[in-house]
Scaffold this motif. Structure first.
Motif, mmCIF file in Angstrom:
data_model
loop_
_atom_site.group_PDB
_atom_site.id
_atom_site.type_symbol
_atom_site.label_atom_id
_atom_site.label_comp_id
_atom_site.label_asym_id
_atom_site.label_seq_id
_atom_site.Cartn_x
_atom_site.Cartn_y
_atom_site.Cartn_z
ATOM 1 N N VAL A 32 0.610 -1.183 0.576
ATOM 2 C CA VAL A 32 -0.079 0.345 -0.509
ATOM 3 C C VAL A 32 0.729 1.446 -0.176
ATOM 4 O O VAL A 32 0.309 2.217 -0.602
ATOM 5 C CB VAL A 32 -1.239 -0.163 1.245
ATOM 6 C CG1 VAL A 32 -1.477 1.462 1.358
ATOM 7 C CG2 VAL A 32 -2.088 -0.546 0.908
ATOM 8 N N LEU A 33 1.561 1.148 1.248
ATOM 9 C CA LEU A 33 2.527 2.712 1.428
ATOM 10 C C LEU A 33 3.930 2.590 -0.506
ATOM 11 O O LEU A 33 3.848 4.044 -1.266
ATOM 12 C CB LEU A 33 3.870 2.162 1.735
ATOM 13 C CG LEU A 33 3.310 2.140 3.431
ATOM 14 C CD1 LEU A 33 4.299 1.986 4.413
ATOM 15 C CD2 LEU A 33 2.802 3.768 4.143
ATOM 16 N N TRP A 34 4.167 1.212 -1.321
ATOM 17 C CA TRP A 34 4.285 1.809 -1.902
ATOM 18 C C TRP A 34 3.763 2.101 -3.131
ATOM 19 O O TRP A 34 4.299 2.873 -4.254
ATOM 20 C CB TRP A 34 5.430 0.012 -2.854
ATOM 21 C CG TRP A 34 5.731 0.076 -4.139
ATOM 22 C CD1 TRP A 34 5.355 0.152 -5.110
ATOM 23 C CD2 TRP A 34 7.116 0.239 -4.213
ATOM 24 N NE1 TRP A 34 6.613 -0.391 -5.988
ATOM 25 C CE2 TRP A 34 7.812 0.397 -5.301
ATOM 26 C CE3 TRP A 34 8.379 0.653 -3.154
ATOM 27 C CZ2 TRP A 34 8.875 0.298 -6.238
ATOM 28 C CZ3 TRP A 34 9.583 0.990 -3.821
ATOM 29 C CH2 TRP A 34 9.792 0.861 -5.815
ATOM 30 N N GLN A 35 2.389 1.636 -3.440
ATOM 31 C CA GLN A 35 2.315 1.947 -4.607
ATOM 32 C C GLN A 35 0.936 2.862 -4.178
ATOM 33 O O GLN A 35 0.915 3.978 -5.126
ATOM 34 C CB GLN A 35 0.715 1.344 -4.530
ATOM 35 C CG GLN A 35 1.464 -0.603 -5.336
ATOM 36 C CD GLN A 35 1.546 -0.378 -6.081
ATOM 37 O OE1 GLN A 35 2.637 -0.412 -6.693
ATOM 38 N NE2 GLN A 35 0.736 -0.678 -7.825
ATOM 39 N N SER A 36 1.313 3.959 -3.502
ATOM 40 C CA SER A 36 0.339 4.861 -2.769
ATOM 41 C C SER A 36 1.839 6.108 -2.811
ATOM 42 O O SER A 36 1.537 7.025 -3.919
ATOM 43 C CB SER A 36 0.461 5.286 -1.330
ATOM 44 O OG SER A 36 -1.243 4.437 -0.990
ATOM 45 N N TRP A 133 9.918 6.229 -15.073
ATOM 46 C CA TRP A 133 10.380 5.505 -14.270
ATOM 47 C C TRP A 133 8.817 5.209 -12.649
ATOM 48 O O TRP A 133 9.230 4.315 -12.086
ATOM 49 C CB TRP A 133 11.715 5.918 -13.407
ATOM 50 C CG TRP A 133 11.496 7.542 -12.394
ATOM 51 C CD1 TRP A 133 12.387 8.439 -13.190
ATOM 52 C CD2 TRP A 133 10.803 7.398 -11.683
ATOM 53 N NE1 TRP A 133 11.903 9.767 -11.947
ATOM 54 C CE2 TRP A 133 11.459 9.375 -10.914
ATOM 55 C CE3 TRP A 133 10.570 6.971 -10.196
ATOM 56 C CZ2 TRP A 133 11.209 9.600 -9.370
ATOM 57 C CZ3 TRP A 133 10.787 7.902 -9.025
ATOM 58 C CH2 TRP A 133 10.891 8.758 -9.056
ATOM 59 N N THR A 134 8.323 6.108 -12.550
ATOM 60 C CA THR A 134 7.196 6.533 -11.267
ATOM 61 C C THR A 134 5.858 4.989 -11.470
ATOM 62 O O THR A 134 5.441 4.404 -11.408
ATOM 63 C CB THR A 134 6.294 7.580 -11.260
ATOM 64 O OG1 THR A 134 6.158 7.489 -12.230
ATOM 65 C CG2 THR A 134 7.677 8.920 -10.438
ATOM 66 N N HIS A 138 5.909 1.759 -10.659
ATOM 67 C CA HIS A 138 3.705 1.124 -9.993
ATOM 68 C C HIS A 138 3.384 -0.303 -10.770
ATOM 69 O O HIS A 138 2.221 -0.253 -9.376
ATOM 70 C CB HIS A 138 2.859 2.781 -10.720
ATOM 71 C CG HIS A 138 1.703 2.807 -9.978
ATOM 72 N ND1 HIS A 138 1.922 2.959 -8.706
ATOM 73 C CD2 HIS A 138 1.211 2.341 -10.104
ATOM 74 C CE1 HIS A 138 0.635 3.031 -8.584
ATOM 75 N NE2 HIS A 138 0.087 2.530 -9.238
ATOM 76 N N GLY A 139 4.222 -0.428 -11.821
ATOM 77 C CA GLY A 139 3.618 -1.521 -12.752
ATOM 78 C C GLY A 139 4.809 -3.214 -12.340
ATOM 79 O O GLY A 139 4.724 -3.755 -13.037
ATOM 80 N N ALA A 214 -6.948 -1.869 -11.037
ATOM 81 C CA ALA A 214 -5.493 -1.890 -11.255
ATOM 82 C C ALA A 214 -5.369 -3.382 -12.087
ATOM 83 O O ALA A 214 -4.444 -3.495 -12.478
ATOM 84 C CB ALA A 214 -5.139 -1.496 -9.996
ATOM 85 N N LEU A 215 -6.044 -4.089 -10.978
ATOM 86 C CA LEU A 215 -6.453 -5.686 -12.228
ATOM 87 C C LEU A 215 -6.294 -5.558 -13.247
ATOM 88 O O LEU A 215 -5.584 -6.622 -13.672
ATOM 89 C CB LEU A 215 -7.328 -6.604 -11.223
ATOM 90 C CG LEU A 215 -6.592 -6.852 -9.528
ATOM 91 C CD1 LEU A 215 -8.160 -7.312 -8.967
ATOM 92 C CD2 LEU A 215 -5.627 -7.558 -9.193
ATOM 93 N N PRO A 216 -6.749 -5.364 -13.802
ATOM 94 C CA PRO A 216 -6.704 -5.238 -16.026
ATOM 95 C C PRO A 216 -5.353 -5.439 -16.353
ATOM 96 O O PRO A 216 -4.964 -5.668 -17.535
ATOM 97 C CB PRO A 216 -7.800 -4.454 -16.476
ATOM 98 C CG PRO A 216 -8.363 -4.253 -14.999
ATOM 99 C CD PRO A 216 -7.863 -4.119 -13.691
ATOM 100 N N TRP A 217 -4.341 -4.272 -15.796
ATOM 101 C CA TRP A 217 -3.049 -4.075 -16.506
ATOM 102 C C TRP A 217 -2.641 -4.765 -15.822
ATOM 103 O O TRP A 217 -0.877 -5.141 -16.177
ATOM 104 C CB TRP A 217 -2.286 -2.422 -15.267
ATOM 105 C CG TRP A 217 -3.099 -1.790 -16.157
ATOM 106 C CD1 TRP A 217 -2.463 -1.373 -17.061
ATOM 107 C CD2 TRP A 217 -3.434 -0.529 -15.604
ATOM 108 N NE1 TRP A 217 -3.807 -0.161 -17.735
ATOM 109 C CE2 TRP A 217 -3.806 0.040 -16.544
ATOM 110 C CE3 TRP A 217 -3.723 -0.238 -14.153
ATOM 111 C CZ2 TRP A 217 -4.193 1.706 -15.311
ATOM 112 C CZ3 TRP A 217 -4.252 1.046 -14.077
ATOM 113 C CH2 TRP A 217 -4.371 2.143 -14.967
ATOM 114 N N THR A 218 -2.524 -5.715 -14.204
ATOM 115 C CA THR A 218 -1.325 -7.103 -13.780
ATOM 116 C C THR A 218 -1.605 -8.127 -14.924
ATOM 117 O O THR A 218 -2.556 -8.615 -15.938
ATOM 118 C CB THR A 218 -1.993 -8.044 -12.757
ATOM 119 O OG1 THR A 218 -3.749 -8.145 -12.705
ATOM 120 C CG2 THR A 218 -2.380 -6.475 -11.544
#
Length: 427
Positions: A32-36, A133-134, A138-139, A214-218
């Motif tokens: 959560v902290l990383w993605q935020s 890079w962000t 994030h991905g 976010a799940l469709p990108w995984t």
């Protein structure tokens, strides 16, 4: 069922919910902290580059623009041998054309070209190009598919944390709607618990919405779960939008006339900023052209043969079936495009709320846990109630990685219990 049995069942469910809430938190707080952090940095990265590098992003307008092919050739000469990923052509005449290359490191590299004079203004890469890079971090970069899997696991267990947290928060003391407000004068553990729980409840629906958008990108859920379901139900989006295989005429090692593609797009009514994305794959190569808009319903797509600029597909909002429309709208919400300029502030506030939940949740646990103990309730020996089994089954079917990770945790827990039991018998 007598009252004592009901009370015992309620206490057992609370212990079970607290245990899963705690275990899920151990897994997802770093996620959560990383993605935020990376998501918020990405939201503001374009504005930061505008302020930091105006000499690259802005140009002096002229009556005419040079051919897009000339602009691309200048960018490719500036980065010889690099593979073009996409070209962004702003409608604003005071902005430069942005050509993005796929670098060997996996991070994108951007070259900026004056569209009126056809000269390269400069380039940005690595730490100097936060837009690249962000988004990559994030991905899941630099781990590739493995990073995407880890992020998907984090999303799955965050859903578990939200649902178990709602069960723990649900007022059972007659407070009713007042349970939505924190008891600021309570002090101690209750103070931190309410600061955590109330904000979590306020944002719970938004949290789950963001996770599912976010799940469709995984790489796993998006490609192995969502895509086959869409194909089976006939809910796959149009080819031009990248939702189906490309069937171009012949493979092309060089890009055909982008200027011709641009003229076709404008003649077909495509307005606003245009994004040219290079698509590779058998039996040929193509260029996907998208008109960039805040709302998915306002976007338009063209798919063109890379060799001869022949139009292979032309798609607007009416070409999207219901499921594809839902996915496209979710992407816009997740990227803060849907609400225009205010969207970045909305998503930033949401990211700060997530960080708040991590801090207050940790403080609540710290104030409550016994000394020299994590304070996690032991696993329940009672069977799961039927409704919990149904809920778990639905969750495991929708989120296969959640099922796999839960099975691994169950095996690890039983193996540890068996090991501890053997040691106690030897002693």
């Amino acid at each position: 069922m007598d009252i004592d049995t009901q009370l015992q069942g309620g206490r057992d469910m609370r212990r079970r919910a607290w245990r899963w809430h705690f275990l899920a938190a151990l897994l997802v707080i770093p996620f959560v902290l990383w993605q935020s952090a990376t998501g918020t940095l990405y939201l503001w990265s374009e504005a930061w580059v505008d302020q930091r590098h105006p000499d690259l992003r802005f140009v002096e307008p002229a009556p005419r623009q040079v051919s897009l092919d000339v602009q691309l050739r200048a960018a490719r000469d500036f980065q010889p041998g690099a593979k073009v990923a996409n070209v962004l052509l702003p409608v604003d005449p005071a902005r430069s054309t942005q050509v993005t290359f796929a670098a060997a490191s996996g991070l994108p590299l951007a070259v900026f070209v004056d569209p009126h004079r056809g000269v390269v203004l400069g380039s940005l890469e690595g730490a100097a190009w936060p837009v690249g890079w962000t988004r990559s971090l994030h991905g899941g970069w630099p781990l590739g598919d493995a990073g995407s899997w880890l992020l998907e696991l984090g999303a799955c267990w965050t859903i578990v944390m939200v649902l178990s947290g709602l069960y723990l928060w649900w007022p059972r003391d007659g407070r009713g709607w007042r349970a939505l407000l924190p008891r600021l004068r309570s002090g101690g553990w209750t103070f931190w618990r309410d600061l955590h729980a109330c904000v979590a409840v306020w944002f719970s629906l938004l949290i789950v919405l963001f996770l599912f958008t976010a799940l469709p990108w995984t790489s796993f859920w998006g490609n192995k779960v969502l895509l086959p379901v869409q194909q089976a139900l006939g809910q796959q989006g149009p080819r031009a939008a990248g939702f189906a295989p490309v069937f171009a005429g012949e493979a092309a090692t060089e890009v055909g006339s982008l200027q011709q593609m641009l003229e076709q797009a404008r003649s077909r009514g495509m307005a606003g900023d245009l994004m040219f994305t290079m698509v590779d794959g058998p039996p040929g190569s193509a260029v996907s052209l998208r008109s960039v808009a805040a709302n998915a319903s306002d976007e338009r797509y063209l798919l063109l043969d890379r060799a001869n600029a022949q139009v292979l597909d032309d798609a607007g909002w009416s070409s999207f079936p219901l499921m594809a429309k839902t996915v496209a709208t979710g992407v816009k919400l997740h990227e803060a495009d849907y609400f225009g300029r205010s969207g970045r502030w909305v998503n930033t506030a949401f990211a700060l709320a997530l960080a708040w939940l991590c801090v207050t949740g940790t403080m609540a646990w710290w104030r409550r846990k016994p000394t020299r103990s994590l304070g996690v309730p032991p696993p329940s020996q009672r069977p799961w109630p039927w409704w919990l089994r149904v809920l778990a089954l639905v969750g495991f079917l929708v989120l296969p990685l959640l099922a796999l990770s839960a099975a691994l945790l169950w095996l690890a827990e039983n193996a540890w219990a068996h090991f501890a039991n053997c040691r106690s018998k030897r002693a």
